[in-house]
Design an enzyme around this catalytic site. Sequence first.
Site, PDB file in Angstrom:
ATOM      1  N   ARG A 168       0.868  -1.057  -0.035  1.00 64.78           N
ATOM      2  CA  ARG A 168      -0.031   0.031   0.059  1.00 64.78           C
ATOM      3  C   ARG A 168       1.061   1.257   0.046  1.00 64.78           C
ATOM      4  O   ARG A 168       1.985   1.324   0.571  1.00 64.78           O
ATOM      5  CB  ARG A 168      -1.089   0.035   1.278  1.00 64.78           C
ATOM      6  CG  ARG A 168      -2.113  -0.718   1.114  1.00 64.78           C
ATOM      7  CD  ARG A 168      -3.050  -0.878   2.437  1.00 64.78           C
ATOM      8  NE  ARG A 168      -3.104   0.368   3.332  1.00 64.78           N
ATOM      9  CZ  ARG A 168      -4.056   0.564   4.226  1.00 64.78           C
ATOM     10  NH1 ARG A 168      -4.563  -0.626   4.731  1.00 64.78           N
ATOM     11  NH2 ARG A 168      -4.237   1.377   5.040  1.00 64.78           N
TER      12      ARG A 168
ATOM     13  N   ARG B 166       1.437   8.291   9.720  1.00 68.91           N
ATOM     14  CA  ARG B 166       0.219   7.730   9.971  1.00 68.91           C
ATOM     15  C   ARG B 166       0.034   7.443  11.575  1.00 68.91           C
ATOM     16  O   ARG B 166      -0.750   7.612  12.330  1.00 68.91           O
ATOM     17  CB  ARG B 166      -0.169   6.544   9.372  1.00 68.91           C
ATOM     18  CG  ARG B 166      -0.184   6.741   8.040  1.00 68.91           C
ATOM     19  CD  ARG B 166      -0.303   5.520   7.041  1.00 68.91           C
ATOM     20  NE  ARG B 166      -1.542   4.690   7.531  1.00 68.91           N
ATOM     21  CZ  ARG B 166      -1.404   3.489   7.426  1.00 68.91           C
ATOM     22  NH1 ARG B 166      -0.337   2.715   6.729  1.00 68.91           N
ATOM     23  NH2 ARG B 166      -2.351   2.517   7.608  1.00 68.91           N
TER      24      ARG B 166
HETATM   25  P1  AMP Z   1      -6.991   2.608   7.025  1.00 64.95           P
HETATM   26  O1  AMP Z   1      -7.168   1.647   6.014  1.00 64.95           O
HETATM   27  O2  AMP Z   1      -8.051   2.459   8.075  1.00 64.95           O
HETATM   28  O3  AMP Z   1      -5.473   2.509   7.935  1.00 64.95           O
HETATM   29  O4  AMP Z   1      -7.261   4.009   6.389  1.00 64.95           O
HETATM   30  C1  AMP Z   1      -6.371   4.260   5.475  1.00 64.95           C
HETATM   31  C2  AMP Z   1      -6.449   6.061   5.199  1.00 64.95           C
HETATM   32  O5  AMP Z   1      -7.730   6.222   4.868  1.00 64.95           O
HETATM   33  C3  AMP Z   1      -5.973   6.661   6.292  1.00 64.95           C
HETATM   34  O6  AMP Z   1      -4.591   7.090   6.597  1.00 64.95           O
HETATM   35  C4  AMP Z   1      -6.734   8.098   6.147  1.00 64.95           C
HETATM   36  O7  AMP Z   1      -6.094   8.823   5.183  1.00 64.95           O
HETATM   37  C5  AMP Z   1      -8.075   7.515   5.468  1.00 64.95           C
HETATM   38  N1  AMP Z   1      -9.143   7.227   6.433  1.00 64.95           N
HETATM   39  C6  AMP Z   1      -9.721   6.042   6.853  1.00 64.95           C
HETATM   40  N2  AMP Z   1     -10.643   6.210   7.601  1.00 64.95           N
HETATM   41  C7  AMP Z   1     -10.696   7.468   7.930  1.00 64.95           C
HETATM   42  C8  AMP Z   1     -11.395   8.332   8.743  1.00 64.95           C
HETATM   43  N3  AMP Z   1     -12.437   7.659   9.689  1.00 64.95           N
HETATM   44  N4  AMP Z   1     -11.345   9.665   8.901  1.00 64.95           N
HETATM   45  C9  AMP Z   1     -10.451  10.102   8.214  1.00 64.95           C
HETATM   46  N5  AMP Z   1      -9.643   9.729   7.363  1.00 64.95           N
HETATM   47  C10 AMP Z   1      -9.839   8.156   7.296  1.00 64.95           C
END
Ligand code: AMP
Length: 211
Positions: A159, A170
């Site tokens: 990713r 992050r």
């Molecule tokens: P994740 O797969 O949950 O690690 O999400 C990947 C990316 O998607 C994050 O680093 C954010 O850029 C975005 N993202 C996912 N969920 C959210 C959320 N609830 N609020 C804001 N950004 C989000």
Amino acid sequence: MRIVLLGSPGAGKGTQAKVISKKFDIPHISTGDILRHEIKGGSELGKKAAGFVESGKLVPDGIIIEIIKNEISRGRSKNGFLMDGFPRNLEQAVMFSDLLEQLGISLDNVININVSKEEIIDRLSRRRICSVCKGVFSIGGKNKEPEKCPKCNGDLIERKDDKKEVIKHRLDVYESETRPLIDFYAGKGLLVNIDGSGEEKEITKRILEVL
Ligand code: AMP
């Protein structure tokens, strides 16, 4: 059953969410998966979100809340849902509480999966996704590095936001924005802490014991 899974990126939320949502027959709502799908499909929403996701920043709350409203108003969420990656900051958590109240429903559990920072960095830097079946795998470690997906032989890809410099950002965003949700949900009497180290099956067992 209405559940929120909390935990740092790489804590294993997605992996556990798949098993638990299947077990309770509730939809697994991952805002990260939804955003990646929209970005891949080139939709308007995807275009707005791409820069944020790829650089590890949070997508604006307004966009996320629309996604969530849409998801929980769908028929498949009528018996519950499992949120993975949402809410991600206090503003989202408050908007979510208001939304649930308007709908006359409430959360049953907030599960916080705890994993040490060292283990998180190691897991994320070894995480690969199958470009075909979307399975999640870990490369390196004790076993020989798989070049292809062990399930369907698709190419394994990293990713964009699992690259070293983005991982660090992050984790900083998690500490400043998302970690405060632990106290927010503890204050509501909903929080359960789970040790997220060790084997996937063992962690599932720990979660199922508290649900
Ligand atoms: P994740 O797969 O949950 O690690 O999400 C990947 C990316 O998607 C994050 O680093 C954010 O850029 C975005 N993202 C996912 N969920 C959210 C959320 N609830 N609020 C804001 N950004 C989000």
